[in-house]
Design a protein around this motif. Structure first.
Motif, PDB file in Angstrom:
ATOM      1  N   PHE A 101       3.956   5.936  16.750  1.00 24.59           N
ATOM      2  CA  PHE A 101       3.407   7.209  16.277  1.00 24.59           C
ATOM      3  C   PHE A 101       4.085   7.713  15.000  1.00 24.59           C
ATOM      4  CE2 PHE A 101       2.373   6.942  20.723  1.00 24.59           C
ATOM      5  CZ  PHE A 101       1.105   7.502  20.823  1.00 24.59           C
ATOM      6  N   MET A 105       6.878  12.279  14.334  1.00 22.46           N
ATOM      7  CA  MET A 105       6.283  12.813  15.558  1.00 22.46           C
ATOM      8  C   MET A 105       7.289  12.968  16.691  1.00 22.46           C
ATOM      9  SD  MET A 105       3.157  13.798  15.913  1.00 22.46           S
ATOM     10  CE  MET A 105       2.040  14.166  14.565  1.00 22.46           C
ATOM     11  N   PHE A 109       6.938  15.247  20.304  1.00 20.53           N
ATOM     12  CA  PHE A 109       6.844  14.675  21.645  1.00 20.53           C
ATOM     13  C   PHE A 109       7.978  15.155  22.553  1.00 20.53           C
ATOM     14  CE2 PHE A 109       3.780  11.648  19.896  1.00 20.53           C
ATOM     15  CZ  PHE A 109       2.948  11.419  20.980  1.00 20.53           C
ATOM     16  N   GLY A 297      -1.262  13.735  23.459  1.00 17.75           N
ATOM     17  CA  GLY A 297      -0.067  13.945  22.652  1.00 17.75           C
ATOM     18  C   GLY A 297      -0.211  15.169  21.780  1.00 17.75           C
ATOM     19  N   CYS A 301      -1.172  13.553  16.277  1.00 19.44           N
ATOM     20  CA  CYS A 301      -0.518  12.267  16.546  1.00 19.44           C
ATOM     21  C   CYS A 301      -1.526  11.124  16.454  1.00 19.44           C
ATOM     22  CB  CYS A 301       0.172  12.282  17.907  1.00 19.44           C
ATOM     23  SG  CYS A 301      -0.927  12.197  19.337  1.00 19.44           S
TER      24      CYS A 301
END
Length: 314
Positions: A101, A105, A109, A297, A301
Motif C-alpha cells: 500500500f 499509508m 492503517f 482500509g 489506500c
C-alpha cells in the motif's frame, strides 16, 4: 455490523494489547459501534475464530492486529464469506503485506479512526492445497529461508530484515539450493532443477524482497517466477537483483509466467511458505482465488500503490 480486533499479543517488539483495547473502547464510545477484542492463543486460533464467526452470516469487520502471519490467518478465515471483511493493523516486525500500500499509508492503517468506516474492495488470493496466501507463495530456497527465519527471529539481537539475512546465509552455506521438480503451468509441463518457484499475487516478502514488482493484487492474474538451479557463487551474485525485482537481468536463469494454476511435484518434501506460514508436501497445487477476500482500509489506500510496470525481456 460488528467490529472485531484479532490481536496477536506476541507480535512485534512490544505487547500492544492494552493500547489497542483502549483505542477500540474510545472509538466504540465516540461512534456508537460494537467493537470486540479477541487475543490469539496459538497458531491457527485467528483463522478458526474468524471462520466460526463468519459462518453465522452476521456482517463483520475483522482487524488483523499483528504481522504477516496474523494477516494470513485472518484472510484464511474470511475467504469466500460475503458478509465478512478484513483489514490490517500492522504491529508485527516485517509487515510485508502492508508494503503493498506504500509507506505513506502506514500511519493511517495504525489509526482505528481512519479504518473503521473505510471503503471495502475485493482482493485476489493464492489457494495452495486448501490454504491461501494474499501476497506470495514461494517454494524452494526462499521458502527454506522463510521456514527457518522464525528461529533466528527469536533472538533479541535479530529482528525483521536481520533475521532474514542470517537465514539466507545459513541456508546458502549449508543446504542445497536446487531441487528436481516437475512444474506444470496451465498445462505446460517443465521438469528441471529449480532453485525456487514463487507465485506472486502481491509484491513483498522476506523483509522487503520484491521478486515480481509488477504483480497486482486484484487483477485476476498470478505472476510466477521460476529460477533454475545455479552454482552457489552465481546464486550469490544474482540474489540481489532477484530481491530487487530485476529478474530480467538474468534471462537464462529466470522466467516469469502468468498462469492461473501452478503445480509442483517432487519425490522429496517441498517446503512452501504462504505469507511466511509453512506448508509441507510432495505435491503442491497453487490456484488463483479471484476476488475472494473482502478488504477495507483508509480512504485513498491502493493495494497496487507500489506496483511497477512490467519489465522487458521476459
Amino acid at each position: 455490523m460488528r467490529h472485531i480486533l484479532i490481536i496477536n499479543p506476541a507480535a512485534g517488539r512490544k505487547n500492544c494489547t492494552a493500547d489497542l483495547a483502549g483505542e477500540a473502547k474510545d472509538l466504540a464510545r465516540r461512534h456508537g459501534i460494537d467493537m470486540t477484542c479477541i487475543l490469539t492463543q496459538r497458531s491457527g486460533h485467528a483463522m478458526e475464530t474468524c471462520r466460526r464467526l463468519a459462518e453465522t452470516g452476521e456482517e463483520l469487520r475483522f482487524y488483523a492486529c499483528g504481522g504477516d502471519g496474523t494477516v494470513n490467518e485472518v484472510a484464511n478465515g474470511v475467504l469466500g464469506f460475503p458478509n465478512a471483511a478484513m483489514t490490517c493493523i500492522p504491529i508485527g516486525t516485517g509487515n510485508d503485506f502492508m508494503k503493498n500500500f506504500g509507506r505513506e499509508m502506514l500511519p493511517k492503517f495504525l489509526d482505528l479512526e481512519q479504518l473503521w468506516d473505510g471503503p471495502q474492495f475485493p482482493l485476489d488470493a493464492i489457494d495452495c492445497n486448501g490454504r491461501v496466501a494474499l501476497t506470495i507463495a514461494c517454494s524452494g530456497i526462499d521458502a527454506q529461508i522463510a521456514d527457518s527465519v522464525h528461529r533466528y527471529g527469536n533472538s533479541p539481537f535479530l529482528r525483521g530484515r536481520g533475521s532474514y539475512l542470517v537465514s539466507v546465509a545459513v541456508n546458502f552455506l549449508f543446504h542445497d539450493i536446487g531441487h528436481r521438480w516437475t512444474v506444470t503451468l496451465d498445462g505446460e509441463t517443465v521438469r528441471d532443477n529449480f532453485a525456487l518457484v514463487s507465485v506472486c499475487n502481491g509484491r513483498y516478502y522476506g523483509g522487503g524482497s520484491t521478486p515480481v514488482p509488477q504483480a497486482r493484487m486484484d487483477d485476476g492474474i498470478l505472476e510466477t517466477i521460476l529460477v533454475r538451479k545455479v552454482g552457489k557463487a552465481t546464486f550469490a551474485r544474482l540474489f540481489p537483483a532477484y530481491s530487487a525485482g530485476e529478474y530480467w537481468k538474468f534471462p537464462n536463469v529466470a522466467r516469469v509466467v502468468r498462469a492461473r494454476e501452478v503445480r509442483i511435484q517432487s519425490e522429496t518434501k517441498i517446503v512452501t511458505c504462504l505469507d511466511g506460514e509453512s506448508l509441507y508436501s510432495n505435491d503442491v497445487t497453487l490456484r488463483l482465488s479471484e476476488k475472494k477476500v473482502n478488504f477495507f482500509g483508509p480512504r485513498g489506500c491502493d493495494p497496487n500503490a507500489t506496483a511497477r510496470p512490467a519489465a522487458g525481456g521476459l
